[in-house]
Design a protein around this motif. Sequence first.
Motif, PDB file in Angstrom:
ATOM      1  N   HIS A 181       0.240  -0.787  -0.260  1.00 25.34           N
ATOM      2  CA  HIS A 181      -0.489  -0.562   0.040  1.00 25.34           C
ATOM      3  C   HIS A 181       1.450   1.196  -0.217  1.00 25.34           C
ATOM      4  CE1 HIS A 181      -2.628   3.659   1.887  1.00 25.34           C
ATOM      5  NE2 HIS A 181      -3.168   3.062   1.136  1.00 25.34           N
ATOM      6  N   LEU A 182       0.708   2.486  -1.119  1.00 27.11           N
ATOM      7  CA  LEU A 182       1.126   3.351  -0.852  1.00 27.11           C
ATOM      8  C   LEU A 182       0.162   4.651  -0.431  1.00 27.11           C
ATOM      9  CD1 LEU A 182       3.349   3.017  -3.828  1.00 27.11           C
ATOM     10  CD2 LEU A 182       4.115   2.370  -1.159  1.00 27.11           C
ATOM     11  N   ASN A 183       0.849   5.209  -0.372  1.00 26.15           N
ATOM     12  CA  ASN A 183       0.126   7.355  -0.028  1.00 26.15           C
ATOM     13  C   ASN A 183       0.307   8.166  -0.514  1.00 26.15           C
ATOM     14  OD1 ASN A 183      -1.820   8.787   0.988  1.00 26.15           O
ATOM     15  ND2 ASN A 183      -1.771   8.524   3.008  1.00 26.15           N
ATOM     16  N   ILE A 184      -0.062   8.765  -1.843  1.00 27.85           N
ATOM     17  CA  ILE A 184       0.136   9.391  -2.414  1.00 27.85           C
ATOM     18  C   ILE A 184      -0.751  10.550  -2.853  1.00 27.85           C
ATOM     19  CG2 ILE A 184       1.835   9.982  -4.825  1.00 27.85           C
ATOM     20  CD1 ILE A 184       3.014   7.981  -3.100  1.00 27.85           C
ATOM     21  N   TYR A 185      -0.398  11.614  -1.404  1.00 26.14           N
ATOM     22  CA  TYR A 185      -1.183  12.601  -1.084  1.00 26.14           C
ATOM     23  C   TYR A 185      -2.487  12.347  -1.122  1.00 26.14           C
ATOM     24  CZ  TYR A 185       2.718  15.720  -2.223  1.00 26.14           C
ATOM     25  OH  TYR A 185       4.254  15.954  -1.965  1.00 26.14           O
ATOM     26  N   GLY A 186      -2.882  11.249  -0.689  1.00 26.94           N
ATOM     27  CA  GLY A 186      -4.531  10.456  -0.437  1.00 26.94           C
ATOM     28  C   GLY A 186      -5.044   9.641  -1.501  1.00 26.94           C
ATOM     29  N   GLN A 187      -3.956   9.623  -2.468  1.00 29.73           N
ATOM     30  CA  GLN A 187      -4.332   8.845  -3.847  1.00 29.73           C
ATOM     31  C   GLN A 187      -4.206   7.132  -2.817  1.00 29.73           C
ATOM     32  OE1 GLN A 187      -6.004   8.332  -6.311  1.00 29.73           O
ATOM     33  NE2 GLN A 187      -5.896   6.231  -5.652  1.00 29.73           N
ATOM     34  N   HIS A 188      -4.548   6.727  -3.005  1.00 25.29           N
ATOM     35  CA  HIS A 188      -3.933   5.012  -2.360  1.00 25.29           C
ATOM     36  C   HIS A 188      -4.116   4.489  -3.792  1.00 25.29           C
ATOM     37  CE1 HIS A 188      -5.880   5.750   1.568  1.00 25.29           C
ATOM     38  NE2 HIS A 188      -6.633   6.503   1.357  1.00 25.29           N
ATOM     39  N   ILE A 189      -2.745   3.769  -3.461  1.00 27.50           N
ATOM     40  CA  ILE A 189      -2.018   2.415  -4.768  1.00 27.50           C
ATOM     41  C   ILE A 189      -1.861   0.818  -3.954  1.00 27.50           C
ATOM     42  CG2 ILE A 189       0.492   1.797  -6.248  1.00 27.50           C
ATOM     43  CD1 ILE A 189       0.042   5.000  -6.434  1.00 27.50           C
ATOM     44  N   ILE A 190      -2.715   0.313  -4.405  1.00 24.80           N
ATOM     45  CA  ILE A 190      -2.131  -1.075  -3.583  1.00 24.80           C
ATOM     46  C   ILE A 190      -1.243  -1.821  -4.805  1.00 24.80           C
ATOM     47  CG2 ILE A 190      -3.424  -3.058  -3.230  1.00 24.80           C
ATOM     48  CD1 ILE A 190      -3.979  -0.575  -1.244  1.00 24.80           C
ATOM     49  N   VAL A 191      -0.585  -2.899  -4.891  1.00 25.09           N
ATOM     50  CA  VAL A 191       0.959  -2.987  -5.686  1.00 25.09           C
ATOM     51  C   VAL A 191       0.078  -4.581  -5.610  1.00 25.09           C
ATOM     52  CG1 VAL A 191       3.438  -3.746  -6.896  1.00 25.09           C
ATOM     53  CG2 VAL A 191       2.905  -1.108  -5.541  1.00 25.09           C
ATOM     54  N   LEU A 192       0.227  -5.644  -6.212  1.00 29.73           N
ATOM     55  CA  LEU A 192       0.043  -7.010  -6.147  1.00 29.73           C
ATOM     56  C   LEU A 192       1.181  -7.105  -7.217  1.00 29.73           C
ATOM     57  CD1 LEU A 192      -3.707  -7.034  -7.661  1.00 29.73           C
ATOM     58  CD2 LEU A 192      -2.845  -6.739  -4.971  1.00 29.73           C
ATOM     59  N   ASN A 193       2.189  -8.163  -5.394  1.00 26.30           N
ATOM     60  CA  ASN A 193       3.290  -9.100  -6.210  1.00 26.30           C
ATOM     61  C   ASN A 193       3.465 -10.071  -7.489  1.00 26.30           C
ATOM     62  OD1 ASN A 193       5.024  -6.616  -6.943  1.00 26.30           O
ATOM     63  ND2 ASN A 193       5.930  -6.802  -4.240  1.00 26.30           N
ATOM     64  N   ALA A 194       2.174 -10.579  -6.724  1.00 24.82           N
ATOM     65  CA  ALA A 194       1.967 -12.509  -6.690  1.00 24.82           C
ATOM     66  C   ALA A 194       0.661 -12.423  -7.974  1.00 24.82           C
ATOM     67  CB  ALA A 194       0.830 -13.230  -5.476  1.00 24.82           C
ATOM     68  N   VAL A 195       0.246 -13.517  -8.521  1.00 24.84           N
ATOM     69  CA  VAL A 195      -0.279 -14.122  -9.155  1.00 24.84           C
ATOM     70  C   VAL A 195      -1.930 -14.362  -9.168  1.00 24.84           C
ATOM     71  CG1 VAL A 195      -0.914 -15.588 -11.666  1.00 24.84           C
ATOM     72  CG2 VAL A 195       1.202 -14.702 -11.676  1.00 24.84           C
ATOM     73  N   GLU A 196      -1.618 -15.222  -7.914  1.00 25.35           N
ATOM     74  CA  GLU A 196      -2.775 -15.421  -7.067  1.00 25.35           C
ATOM     75  C   GLU A 196      -3.865 -13.856  -6.489  1.00 25.35           C
ATOM     76  OE1 GLU A 196      -0.090 -16.418  -4.046  1.00 25.35           O
ATOM     77  OE2 GLU A 196      -0.056 -16.981  -6.442  1.00 25.35           O
ATOM     78  N   ASP A 197      -3.166 -13.214  -6.394  1.00 24.74           N
ATOM     79  CA  ASP A 197      -3.817 -12.191  -5.561  1.00 24.74           C
ATOM     80  C   ASP A 197      -4.570 -11.044  -6.714  1.00 24.74           C
ATOM     81  OD1 ASP A 197      -3.141 -12.698  -3.182  1.00 24.74           O
ATOM     82  OD2 ASP A 197      -1.025 -11.583  -3.003  1.00 24.74           O
ATOM     83  N   ALA A 198      -3.205 -10.762  -8.211  1.00 22.15           N
ATOM     84  CA  ALA A 198      -4.548 -10.895  -8.980  1.00 22.15           C
ATOM     85  C   ALA A 198      -5.376 -10.995  -9.798  1.00 22.15           C
ATOM     86  CB  ALA A 198      -3.116 -10.010 -10.072  1.00 22.15           C
TER      87      ALA A 198
END
Length: 527
Positions: free
Chosen positions: A78-95
């Motif tokens: 999870h990243l928070n860039i000035y209130g914009q939430h970004i979710i990064v998925l590194n695994a195939v099963e989550d995507a």
Amino acid sequence: MVLSDLTVSLLLAVLPTCAIAFGLYSTYRQWVDSSTRDIHYPPGPPAGSFLGKASIFPTSRPWLTYVEWGKKYGDILHLNIYGQHIIVLNAVEDAVELLERRSGLYSDRPKDPMITLMGWDFNVELMPYGQQWRAHRKLFQHCFRSKSSIAYRTLQSAKINDLLYALLTRPGDFRSHCKETASAIMMATLYDNDLKPDTTDYFTKVFDEGVKRAGNDDIAGVTFLKLFPILRYLPTWSPGARFKRSASGVKQLADRMRDIPIDYVGKGLLNGTVGPSLVSDLLENCYVQKEFDMVKHLATSSCVGGIDTVASSLTSFFLAMALFPAVQKKAQEKIDMSMGMERLPTFNDRTALPYLEAIYRELMRWAPVFPLITAHVSTEDDIYKGFYIPKGSNVVANVWSMTRNEEKYPEPEAFNPDRFLDAEGNLNDDDTVLTFGFGRRICPGRHMATATLWLAMVSVLATFDIRKKTDENGKEIPIDRDYADALRSRPGPFECSITPRRGNSAKLIREVIHTISPESTIGSDTR
């Protein structure tokens, strides 16, 4: 009442502050009233404050940074860039779970006013999820689904034969030939089966100019505009409105991409001078402006998304064969055993060549064109694995991480097609090409792209040897496997030796193109 320019400027200066204050209050009230306030976001690098900060966002090869962060924080970041939430998925099963099984919640795109200002709202890949996108997607499916793509094979075969002739006569320009082949196939399919090389080159130049300008323009203005969309109404002459002036130039090029090729088809239909094509077939059934615009959007989006990607993968193929000669030799042996040495491959040979299919799968794993998939946006709050994913989050699948999973792909930097075969040499069930995307946003042109790449690879391997170049002492010159630092990945400069495999290679190539005039071949040598 007409407001003066000074009044407008003052209002535009004050309104962002008011918007920030209102946004902060609204965010606070939503948090207080939310039933999910006790559920945590996925872990990630420290944000600094609840507003987050931009300094944590990696600006160079972010997919590599996400892999390193994944080792520390887990596969979901999870990243928070000035209130914009970004979710990064590194695994195939989550995507797969979020972007496919829950695609009803994760199929939107980020809202970016700059896209409209630049005139790129035609691009189906960037369209927000809704009725307009569904209508365009339906048209794409009609034109490029697996069954429909079979109709383009004759044209693909002819253009790939042209590629072979170009490699025979000008092997040192192989990189240009890859781009020319991808352009020729896409342009001829869309606009005119008999499109002349000069016209193809002109259309390609128009698209190259438009794509390059859109990708290289005022990035700072784009970021600021996402935070304060109201700034799109700034007069172009006002301080801080450079982004609008830049966007205007980009839009002019975007208009040319959309209009020039389709005008060629329209005039050709009226004058009877254009050959059969996908666009001409669609235009003959257009009765209202909306349908005409959809055809234009489909054609332009296809060229933007389908030329450089295929050219990049084809160039990566030459790189892989030069770096891994044992794979090349084995592939050539399989080709010779299956179809002999007296003809060129065709699409009918595909099922009999599982090792070549494995090479295609390994190429798309080893050198994914998109290390990061274009962000999906969540349209509702969601909870996954105990983590809170708020509405409006940008959800990014890190394909680079997925293709470097050492548990699934040991020694991931090695080019090893055998990882897609079982002990008997048959293909296993790992047939998903991750770089095509996920769910409802998966690439609609993947069937045509796959067919082009497969036939190009097997045809080149049947007729040519690809090796590292040697110096004056006969010593191999090392090749640096370097890729551009861009969201659309492509190999850096490299050279290789491309020579006919056997005595009849040149004869076979010349035989299949003998009815084609020199001007209609890719990279032809008329000497």
